[in-house]
Design an enzyme around this catalytic site. Structure first.
Site, PDB file in Angstrom:
ATOM      1  N   LYS A   1      -9.346  -0.505  -5.684  1.00  0.00           N
ATOM      2  CA  LYS A   1      -9.353   0.181  -4.389  1.00  0.00           C
ATOM      3  C   LYS A   1     -10.708   0.803  -4.112  1.00  0.00           C
ATOM      4  CE  LYS A   1      -7.925   2.129  -0.654  1.00  0.00           C
ATOM      5  NZ  LYS A   1      -6.682   2.482   0.000  1.00  0.00           N
TER       6      LYS A   1
ATOM      7  N   HIS B   1     -10.359   0.880   1.993  1.00  0.00           N
ATOM      8  CA  HIS B   1     -10.127   1.889   3.040  1.00  0.00           C
ATOM      9  C   HIS B   1     -11.309   1.756   3.992  1.00  0.00           C
ATOM     10  CE1 HIS B   1      -8.520   5.780   4.653  1.00  0.00           C
ATOM     11  NE2 HIS B   1      -9.705   5.700   5.232  1.00  0.00           N
TER      12      HIS B   1
ATOM     13  N   HIS C   1      -4.387  -0.846   5.947  1.00  0.00           N
ATOM     14  CA  HIS C   1      -3.921  -0.067   7.101  1.00  0.00           C
ATOM     15  C   HIS C   1      -4.855  -0.204   8.293  1.00  0.00           C
ATOM     16  CE1 HIS C   1      -6.686   2.666   5.152  1.00  0.00           C
ATOM     17  NE2 HIS C   1      -5.809   3.186   4.342  1.00  0.00           N
TER      18      HIS C   1
ATOM     19  N   HIS D   1       1.576   5.380  -1.664  1.00  0.00           N
ATOM     20  CA  HIS D   1       1.193   6.566  -2.450  1.00  0.00           C
ATOM     21  C   HIS D   1       2.442   7.155  -3.083  1.00  0.00           C
ATOM     22  CE1 HIS D   1      -2.885   6.735  -0.728  1.00  0.00           C
ATOM     23  NE2 HIS D   1      -2.287   6.212   0.327  1.00  0.00           N
TER      24      HIS D   1
ATOM     25  N   HIS E   1       0.876  -1.196   0.000  1.00  0.00           N
ATOM     26  CA  HIS E   1       0.000   0.000   0.000  1.00  0.00           C
ATOM     27  C   HIS E   1       0.906   1.237   0.000  1.00  0.00           C
ATOM     28  CE1 HIS E   1      -3.739   2.284   1.542  1.00  0.00           C
ATOM     29  NE2 HIS E   1      -2.794   3.194   1.306  1.00  0.00           N
TER      30      HIS E   1
ATOM     31  N   ASP F   1       1.548   2.594   3.529  1.00  0.00           N
ATOM     32  CA  ASP F   1       0.704   3.779   3.384  1.00  0.00           C
ATOM     33  C   ASP F   1       1.553   5.048   3.431  1.00  0.00           C
ATOM     34  OD1 ASP F   1      -1.579   5.242   2.957  1.00  0.00           O
ATOM     35  OD2 ASP F   1      -2.276   5.150   5.034  1.00  0.00           O
TER      36      ASP F   1
ATOM     37  N   ALA G   1      -3.728  14.613   5.804  1.00  0.00           N
ATOM     38  CA  ALA G   1      -3.484  13.328   6.466  1.00  0.00           C
ATOM     39  C   ALA G   1      -2.445  12.539   5.683  1.00  0.00           C
ATOM     40  CB  ALA G   1      -4.782  12.531   6.532  1.00  0.00           C
TER      41      ALA G   1
HETATM   42  C1  NCD Z   1      -3.469   9.049   2.220  1.00  0.00           C
HETATM   43  C2  NCD Z   1      -3.027  10.090   1.204  1.00  0.00           C
HETATM   44  O1  NCD Z   1      -2.466  11.102   1.612  1.00  0.00           O
HETATM   45  O2  NCD Z   1      -3.248   9.885   0.011  1.00  0.00           O
HETATM   46  N1  NCD Z   1      -3.452   9.628   3.532  1.00  0.00           N
HETATM   47  C3  NCD Z   1      -3.359   8.972   4.711  1.00  0.00           C
HETATM   48  O3  NCD Z   1      -3.488   9.599   5.766  1.00  0.00           O
HETATM   49  N2  NCD Z   1      -3.107   7.683   4.746  1.00  0.00           N
HETATM   50  C4  NCD Z   1      -4.792   8.506   1.867  1.00  0.00           C
HETATM   51  C5  NCD Z   1      -5.148   7.234   2.597  1.00  0.00           C
HETATM   52  O4  NCD Z   1      -4.587   6.184   2.348  1.00  0.00           O
HETATM   53  O5  NCD Z   1      -6.045   7.295   3.459  1.00  0.00           O
HETATM   54 ZN    ZN Z   2      -3.157   5.120   1.775  1.00  0.00          ZN
END
Ligand code: NCD
Ligand code: ZN
Length: 346
Positions: A100, A137, A175, A16, A14, A248, A264
């Protein structure tokens, strides 16, 4: 004295990576240690179709520095308009490894997510038929549900009904942050797994709020009470193959984090493997790290374990990690565990 641990090259289930200048800056931080990663599709606009996933994959590969090897495992962002045939074709070609599900409004860039689960029934049934996993999620977004209860309520109100009405659907609870999530995975049979992040093994909600608000510890799902962190540690280090690493790692620039309405996401790509070695050693479970970071994820996704390795070594001197990485969009703060780390990875 140096202690060394060698594990199969780990994967991140997972991640980003964003796009453009941010992608270029954060990709090497992951590719340095990880062989593959499940790439989150929450770009603006999101990666919804097979064609969009193919184009994003090309941009990721183009951003990879010379001499680094990394395989992006692509996902599609589920919307109420997603076409089951497009999903099936993207899976059949080998391009897409998961779909997702973001409940609409649950987290960063989730506005195109699902509000009415009846509208995605056809896609979920197709996925069950072809064996394509759904990454979830797991948080409800109802205004009347306390943010610390959103995962537990999601399990009862959304996840369990979806799984019961779609037999055979393979699901990854992403997560997980609660004992409720751990227990739900354990009480169910085949076809259900969960990822656990590095930071949720390290922080509880006090770390975010005691002694001043710490924006770099704010992520979604938000860290919970200590008893939940302990349950996550027990699950991750248990050797149970249904639990595997999904960092994450979610970069946001410092101005976007250190703000009156901060984004976040914790950025852990840079130091995740040393931090995990520290955590697993604390739990007297260094022998379980290979399972969690390198073996259980491939087993769930039906992929081979890497035949390359990563070595972790422990030294007397604490390791210096960069406090920030520079990106074309601004600095991104690297997750600070708040304690000295003696493990380093190469
Ligand atoms: C993630 C993001 O910034 O894309 N943020 C996070 O707090 N984990 C999105 C997500 O996975 O919830
Ligand atoms: Zn994430």
């Amino acid at each position: 004295m140096t202690e060394t641990l060698t594990i199969p090259r780990p994967d991140d289930w997972h991640l980003h990576l964003r796009d453009g200048a941010m992608l270029k800056a954060v990709l090497p931080e992951t590719a340095r240690h990880f062989g593959r990663a499940i790439i989150m599709p929450n770009l603006v606009p999101p990666v919804v179709t097979g064609d969009q996933a193919a184009a994003y994959r090309e941009r990721i590969l183009a951003a990879l520095p010379e001499g680094m090897a990394f395989e992006p495992l692509m996902t599609l962002y589920l919307t109420e308009d997603t076409d089951p045939a497009d999903v099936a074709a993207a899976h059949a070609s080998g391009l897409v490894k998961a779909v997702k599900l973001y409940p609409a409004g649950a987290t960063t860039n989730s506005a195109s997510g699902v509000s009415d689960f009846n509208k995605v029934r056809g896609v979920l049934e197709k996925m069950a038929e072809i064996g394509l996993p759904l990454c979830v999620h797991g948080e409800v977004t109802d205004a009347d549900i306390d943010i610390f209860d959103r995962e537990a309520v999601f399990i009862d109100r959304v996840l369990d009904p979806i799984r019961k009405s779609t037999p055979g659907l393979r699901v990854v609870m992403e997560h997980i942050t609660t004992k409720n999530g751990v227990d739900y995975v354990k009480s169910n049979a085949a076809g259900l797994g969960a990822t656990i992040t590095t930071h949720h093994l390290i922080i509880n909600r006090n770390h975010i709020l005691v002694g001043g608000i710490k924006p770099h510890y704010y992520c979604l799902p938000v860290a919970k009470r200590e008893e939940h962190r302990q349950a996550l540690r027990a699950a991750a280090t248990s050797g149970d193959a249904r639990f595997f690493l999904g960092t994450d790692s979610a970069p946001h620039t410092d101005p976007n984090k250190e703000s009156a309405c901060g984004c976040a996401g914790c950025f852990t790509a840079t130091n995740t493997m040393p931090l995990l070695a520290h955590v697993f050693e604390e739990e007297s479970a260094l022998d379980k790290l290979a399972g969690f970071a390198s073996e259980n994820g491939p087993a769930f996704y039906g992929l081979p374990v890497s035949d390359e390795t990563l070595s972790l070594s422990k030294s007397d001197a604490a390791v210096d990690f960069p406090e920030k990485i520079e990106t074309g969009e601004g600095p991104v703060t690297v997750f600070d565990p708040g304690f000295d780390v003696h493990w380093h990875a190469e």
